[in-house]
Write a protein that holds these residues in place. Structure first.
Motif, mmCIF file in Angstrom:
data_model
loop_
_atom_site.group_PDB
_atom_site.id
_atom_site.type_symbol
_atom_site.label_atom_id
_atom_site.label_comp_id
_atom_site.label_asym_id
_atom_site.label_seq_id
_atom_site.Cartn_x
_atom_site.Cartn_y
_atom_site.Cartn_z
ATOM 1 N N MET A 197 0.844 -1.192 0.000
ATOM 2 C CA MET A 197 0.000 0.000 0.000
ATOM 3 C C MET A 197 0.877 1.238 0.000
ATOM 4 N N GLY A 198 0.314 2.362 -0.442
ATOM 5 C CA GLY A 198 1.121 3.566 -0.366
ATOM 6 C C GLY A 198 0.678 4.670 -1.303
ATOM 7 N N ASP A 199 1.404 5.777 -1.184
ATOM 8 C CA ASP A 199 1.303 6.904 -2.117
ATOM 9 C C ASP A 199 2.465 6.737 -3.079
ATOM 10 N N PHE A 200 2.149 6.337 -4.307
ATOM 11 C CA PHE A 200 3.182 5.990 -5.270
ATOM 12 C C PHE A 200 3.560 7.181 -6.161
ATOM 13 N N ASN A 201 2.820 8.262 -6.059
ATOM 14 C CA ASN A 201 3.068 9.442 -6.894
ATOM 15 C C ASN A 201 3.093 9.116 -8.378
ATOM 16 N N ASP A 202 2.544 7.979 -8.731
ATOM 17 C CA ASP A 202 2.292 7.570 -10.101
ATOM 18 C C ASP A 202 0.952 6.849 -10.108
ATOM 19 N N GLU A 203 0.376 6.704 -11.292
ATOM 20 C CA GLU A 203 -0.935 6.076 -11.397
ATOM 21 C C GLU A 203 -0.815 4.586 -11.720
ATOM 22 N N PRO A 204 -1.907 3.823 -11.606
ATOM 23 C CA PRO A 204 -1.841 2.379 -11.855
ATOM 24 C C PRO A 204 -1.293 2.006 -13.226
ATOM 25 N N PHE A 205 -1.481 2.891 -14.228
ATOM 26 C CA PHE A 205 -0.999 2.591 -15.582
ATOM 27 C C PHE A 205 0.400 3.132 -15.838
ATOM 28 N N SER A 206 1.010 3.829 -14.885
ATOM 29 C CA SER A 206 2.329 4.432 -15.088
ATOM 30 C C SER A 206 3.395 3.359 -15.264
ATOM 31 N N ARG A 207 4.450 3.725 -15.976
ATOM 32 C CA ARG A 207 5.520 2.771 -16.303
ATOM 33 C C ARG A 207 6.191 2.210 -15.060
ATOM 34 N N SER A 208 6.395 3.066 -14.058
ATOM 35 C CA SER A 208 7.036 2.585 -12.828
ATOM 36 C C SER A 208 6.207 1.488 -12.167
ATOM 37 N N ILE A 209 4.885 1.631 -12.233
ATOM 38 C CA ILE A 209 3.986 0.675 -11.588
ATOM 39 C C ILE A 209 3.872 -0.621 -12.390
ATOM 40 N N THR A 210 3.651 -0.506 -13.688
ATOM 41 C CA THR A 210 3.378 -1.695 -14.498
ATOM 42 C C THR A 210 4.635 -2.442 -14.932
ATOM 43 N N GLU A 211 5.674 -1.702 -15.346
ATOM 44 C CA GLU A 211 6.860 -2.353 -15.899
ATOM 45 C C GLU A 211 7.908 -2.708 -14.857
ATOM 46 N N TYR A 212 7.961 -1.958 -13.771
ATOM 47 C CA TYR A 212 9.027 -2.163 -12.796
ATOM 48 C C TYR A 212 8.520 -2.744 -11.471
ATOM 49 N N ALA A 213 7.345 -2.314 -11.011
ATOM 50 C CA ALA A 213 6.747 -2.952 -9.836
ATOM 51 C C ALA A 213 5.949 -4.188 -10.236
ATOM 52 N N LEU A 214 5.762 -4.395 -11.541
ATOM 53 C CA LEU A 214 5.059 -5.558 -12.107
ATOM 54 C C LEU A 214 3.632 -5.655 -11.585
ATOM 55 N N SER A 215 2.970 -4.507 -11.530
ATOM 56 C CA SER A 215 1.584 -4.466 -11.083
ATOM 57 C C SER A 215 0.646 -4.554 -12.272
ATOM 58 N N THR A 216 -0.449 -5.278 -12.118
ATOM 59 C CA THR A 216 -1.377 -5.513 -13.215
ATOM 60 C C THR A 216 -2.795 -5.682 -12.672
ATOM 61 N N PRO A 217 -3.810 -5.357 -13.473
ATOM 62 C CA PRO A 217 -5.180 -5.668 -13.080
ATOM 63 C C PRO A 217 -5.619 -7.042 -13.585
ATOM 64 N N ASN A 218 -4.727 -7.743 -14.292
ATOM 65 C CA ASN A 218 -5.045 -8.990 -14.985
ATOM 66 C C ASN A 218 -4.736 -10.201 -14.111
ATOM 67 N N ILE A 219 -5.767 -10.761 -13.491
ATOM 68 C CA ILE A 219 -5.565 -11.922 -12.618
ATOM 69 C C ILE A 219 -5.068 -13.135 -13.410
ATOM 70 N N ARG A 220 -5.434 -13.215 -14.711
ATOM 71 C CA ARG A 220 -4.983 -14.354 -15.513
ATOM 72 C C ARG A 220 -3.477 -14.335 -15.704
#
Length: 340
Positions: A197-220
Motif C-alpha cells: 500500500m502507499g502513495d506511489f506518486n504515479d498512477e496504476p498505468f504508469s511505467r514505474s507501476i506496471t513495468e518495474y513494480a510488475l503491477s497488473t489488473p489482470n488476474i490471468r
C-alpha cells in the motif's frame, strides 16, 4: 466464523511537529517557512480532525491497520494513537525515522489486540542518488490464528520538478519493491501473503507501476506466472485500485484532474486466496473529506503560512490554503481482507 480485517492507507499531508520543535538544521531550512504559525493548537486541531475521520472508518470502529505517510516523527504518532482511543481500541505503531528532507515518514498504526508485530522483522530502505529520500517500510503482522501478513508501506518520490524528469526516482523505488517481493518469496515461499500500500506518486498505468513494480489488473497473468530457476514465481502484483480510474475517481486532485496516486496491491498468494482473500477495495471518499459542490476536492488542512490575511492581519481560512476543519489533500484507500 470468518475473520475480516479492515485495512487502510492515508497520506496525512504534512503532519509536522510545532514550529519550535527540536529538529535538525537541514530540516529546518527545508520546512521552515511552511510551519510558520504551526503551533500546538493548530497541531492539535489537525490530529483531532484526522483521528475523527479514521475513527469513522469500518462502520465507526476504526481500521484494524492503517498505513500512513507524511508524519514527521514518533511523537506525533503517539499523539495520533492516543487520539484514536475514541474508537475504544488501543493502537500501537511501527515506524522508522527517515532522512527525507521534510521528515515525512511512513508508519503503520494497528490494533494491538489483533496483531503481534515482531520488531526484529521490520525492514526499511532509503533511496539514494537524490537530494531527498523516501523510504519503503516492511512489517509483519501475526494474527491471533498465527497467520502471517507482510505489509509494505510506500511513499515514492514526488513529481516536483516534472513528472517525467522525476520518473527515474520512482522507477528505483519500484525496482526495490519488486526485489523485496522476490526476496520474501525466496525466504518464506511463494505462498507468503504480502500486501502493498502507499502513495506511489504515479498512477496504476504508469511505467514505474506496471513495468518495474510488475503491477497488473489482470488476474490471468498472475495465475499463469512461471517459476524461475529458483522456483520463484514472477513477483506480479494485483492492483486493486485500477477500476477506480474507470469510474473517474481518484485520491488526489491536481489542476482539476483526479489521479489515483494512492493504491493497494496484493501478491500472487493473496490474489489466489492463499492465507487471505480480498473481499473489496476502493477509495474512501466519505463526504466529510470532500469540499461541497459538483467540483469537489479533498478537504485539505493546509497550513497557516499559506493562508491569506485580512487588513488587520487575521488569517482568512479558505479551501486550498488553510482550513482548520480540513483533513488532508489526499483521500484514503481501504481494503477488506478475509483470513482463510
Amino acid at each position: 466464523m470468518d475473520t475480516v480485517y479492515y485495512l487502510a492507507w492515508w497520506n496525512l499531508e504534512n503532519l509536522l511537529d510545532v514550529e519550535n520543535a527540536d529538529r535538525p538544521e537541514w530540516r529546518k531550512k527545508k520546512i521552515g517557512k511552511y510551519i510558520i504559525g504551526w503551533n500546538a493548537e493548530i497541531l492539535s486541531k489537525k490530529i483531532r480532525n484526522i483521528s475523527s475521520a479514521i475513527a469513522e472508518m469500518n462502520n465507526g470502529i476504526g481500521p484494524d491497520i492503517i498505513g500512513v505517510c507524511e508524519v514527521e516523527n514518533e511523537r506525533l504518532l503517539h499523539l495520533l494513537a492516543e487520539s484514536l482511543s475514541i474508537t475504544g481500541r488501543r493502537y500501537s505503531f511501527v515506524h522508522f525515522d527517515s532522512s527525507d528532507k521534510r521528515g515525512v515518514d511512513v508508519a503503520f498504526l494497528f490494533d494491538e489486540a489483533l496483531f503481534e508485530v515482531p520488531k526484529n522483522l521490520l525492514f526499511t530502505v532509503r533511496l539514494h542518488k537524490r537530494s531527498a529520500t523516501r523510504d519503503l517500510l516492511q512489517a509483519e503482522f501475526i494474527t491471533k490464528k498465527g497467520k502471517s501478513l507482510i505489509i509494505i508501506g510506500n511513499h515514492w518520490p514526488s513529481r516536483t520538478g516534472g513528472q517525467y524528469e522525476t520518473e527515474p526516482f520512482r522507477i528505483m523505488a519500484a525496482e526495490t519493491l519488486s526485489y523485496w517481493l522476490y526476496q520474501i518469496a525466496e525466504k518464506r515461499g511463494n505462498d507468503q501473503p504480502v500486501l502493498v500500500m502507499g502513495d506511489f506518486n504515479d498512477e496504476p498505468f504508469s511505467r514505474s507501476i506496471t513495468e518495474y513494480a510488475l503491477s497488473t489488473p489482470n488476474i490471468r497473468l498472475i495465475r499463469s506466472a512461471r517459476k524461475d530457476q529458483n522456483g520463484i514465481f514472477t513477483p506480479y502484483l494485483l492492483n486493486l485500485l485500477w477500476n477506480e480510474m474507470a469510474d473517474g475517481k481518484g485520491t488526489y486532485l491536481y489542476n482539476g484532474k483526479w489521479s489515483v496516486l494512492d493504491q493497494i496491491m496484493v501478491n500472487r498468494a493473496i490474489a489466489l486466496n492463499k492465507g487471505f482473500t480480498v473481499l473489496s477495495a476502493g477509495i474512501y471518499d466519505h463526504p466529510d473529506l470532500l469540499t461541497p459542490g459538483l467540483n469537489s476536492s479533498p478537504k485539505a488542512f493546509g497550513a497557516p503560512s499559506k493562508a491569506r490575511r485580512d487588513l488587520k492581519g487575521n488569517i482568512r481560512e479558505s479551501y486550498g490554503t488553510f482550513w482548520s476543519k480540513g483533513y488532508s489533500d489526499h483521500l484514503p484507500v481501504v481494503i477488506l481482507l478475509k483470513e482463510n
